[in-house]
Design an enzyme around this catalytic site. Structure first.
Site, PDB file in Angstrom:
ATOM      1  N   GLN A 168       0.840  -1.204   0.000  1.00  0.00           N
ATOM      2  CA  GLN A 168       0.000   0.000   0.000  1.00  0.00           C
ATOM      3  C   GLN A 168       0.873   1.251   0.000  1.00  0.00           C
ATOM      4  OE1 GLN A 168      -3.380  -0.257  -0.083  1.00  0.00           O
ATOM      5  NE2 GLN A 168      -3.712   1.942  -0.176  1.00  0.00           N
ATOM      6  N   ALA A 198      -5.882   5.008  -0.825  1.00  0.00           N
ATOM      7  CA  ALA A 198      -5.933   5.245   0.614  1.00  0.00           C
ATOM      8  C   ALA A 198      -4.529   5.175   1.201  1.00  0.00           C
ATOM      9  CB  ALA A 198      -6.825   4.205   1.262  1.00  0.00           C
ATOM     10  N   SER A 203      -6.809   1.389   3.929  1.00  0.00           N
ATOM     11  CA  SER A 203      -7.403   0.814   2.718  1.00  0.00           C
ATOM     12  C   SER A 203      -8.043  -0.541   2.996  1.00  0.00           C
ATOM     13  CB  SER A 203      -6.329   0.637   1.643  1.00  0.00           C
ATOM     14  OG  SER A 203      -6.824  -0.171   0.599  1.00  0.00           O
ATOM     15  N   GLU A 260     -15.613   4.749  -7.805  1.00  0.00           N
ATOM     16  CA  GLU A 260     -14.704   3.702  -8.277  1.00  0.00           C
ATOM     17  C   GLU A 260     -15.495   2.496  -8.778  1.00  0.00           C
ATOM     18  OE1 GLU A 260     -10.606   4.563  -5.770  1.00  0.00           O
ATOM     19  OE2 GLU A 260     -11.556   2.607  -5.563  1.00  0.00           O
TER      20      GLU A 260
END
Ligand SMILES: [Zn+2]
Length: 293
Positions: A168, A198, A203, A260
């Protein structure tokens, strides 16, 4: 001549009524004579029974009405009592509904800008498609959904699934560099990046409960993805496999993330159906059902 005719007709009518009157008088006189012949006791008995009957009717009516009003009064009291009990129950359940984010069932785990995931948490994962893996508890659901899509003639693939915190961080930094290269200053680039990727620990991909799925024919992560038959199939069928479109259009004020059409989140079939049918975000759903702010 005409007048005379009318006059004669009137006279005839008058005479007819006089005759009828006389006949009635005669009958009445006969009736009175008959009554006079009846024994006074009998007469008294008849009058008494008439009075009793009339009195009974009146009293019965009044009593019935007062009984009725007593009955409806009782009914009102009963309904009021029930309503009060229900309101009490609702208030009580609202109090118990206030769940701490940490106490949500695993499938409803909330991770967003306000609620980072537990830093110590690492899910147990299972590979689903090539290099991608998800929380082991949802692997079957993912496979079933992808197979069903394929059977319906859809051509799609996973672009991202479980991401470690390190991964991430890498994705965030890569997107940040792209935005900086695009000419944005540091804070602008940071803010733009945060809207689509994120921060590490913030996330759903770090939970292993989210998937990014795109059409084979169009891999772009933008609004245009929504135009593909694959994205439309997913939106229509995802709930059957326990997934929701996590970031719907025009809901970024609630989710903190732009639309999204590729990001799907597992919540379980029951909750997914409720969420997709009502069109609410996970944030609103958890607020309404668990009191999560
Ligand atoms: Zn995603």
């Amino acid at each position: 001549m005409l007048w005379n005719e009318d006059y004669r007709m009137n006279q005839e009518t008058k005479e007819k009524w006089v005759l009828i009157g006389q006949a009635l008088k005669k009958r009445f006189r006969r009736f009175r004579k008959k009554i006079k012949r009846i024994h006074p006791y009998k007469k008294a008995a008849v009058i008494a029974s008439i009075i009793t009957l009339a009195g009974g009717l009146i009293i019965g009516n009044v009593m019935g009405k007062s009984l009725e009003s007593k009955k409806s009064e009782k009914q009102i009291q009963k309904v009021t009592k029930e309503l009060k009990a229900e309101a009490k129950k609702a208030a009580a359940s609202k109090e118990t509904k206030k769940t701490d984010v940490k106490d949500l069932p695993w499938n409803l785990t909330l991770v967003n800008e306000q609620h980072p995931m537990d830093a110590a948490y690492t899910p147990e994962v299972t590979a689903v498609s090539g290099e991608y893996s998800v929380d082991s508890r949802i692997a079957d659901a993912v496979n079933q959904m992808l197979e069903a899509a394929k059977a319906d003639g859809m051509n799609m693939h996973i672009l991202s699934a479980y991401r470690t915190i390190e991964k991430q961080t890498q994705v965030f930094n890569d997107t940040m560099s792209t935005n900086l290269d695009g000419g944005e200053d540091y804070w602008a680039a940071y803010s733009t990046t945060k809207q689509s990727v994120a921060l590490p620990g913030y996330s759903e991909h770090n939970l292993g409960l989210a998937l990014d799925i795109v059409a084979d024919s169009y891999e772009g992560l933008d609004d245009q993805q929504a135009q593909t038959p694959e994205a439309q199939w997913l939106e229509k069928n995802c709930a059957d496999y326990g997934f929701i479109l996590r970031y719907p259009p025009d809901k970024s004020a609630e989710t903190g993330i732009i639309y999204e059409p590729w990001h799907y989140r597992y919540v379980g079939q029951e909750d997914a159906k409720k969420i997709m049918e009502s069109g609410v975000t996970l944030e609103t759903y958890l607020k309404e059902n668990y009191g999560i702010e």
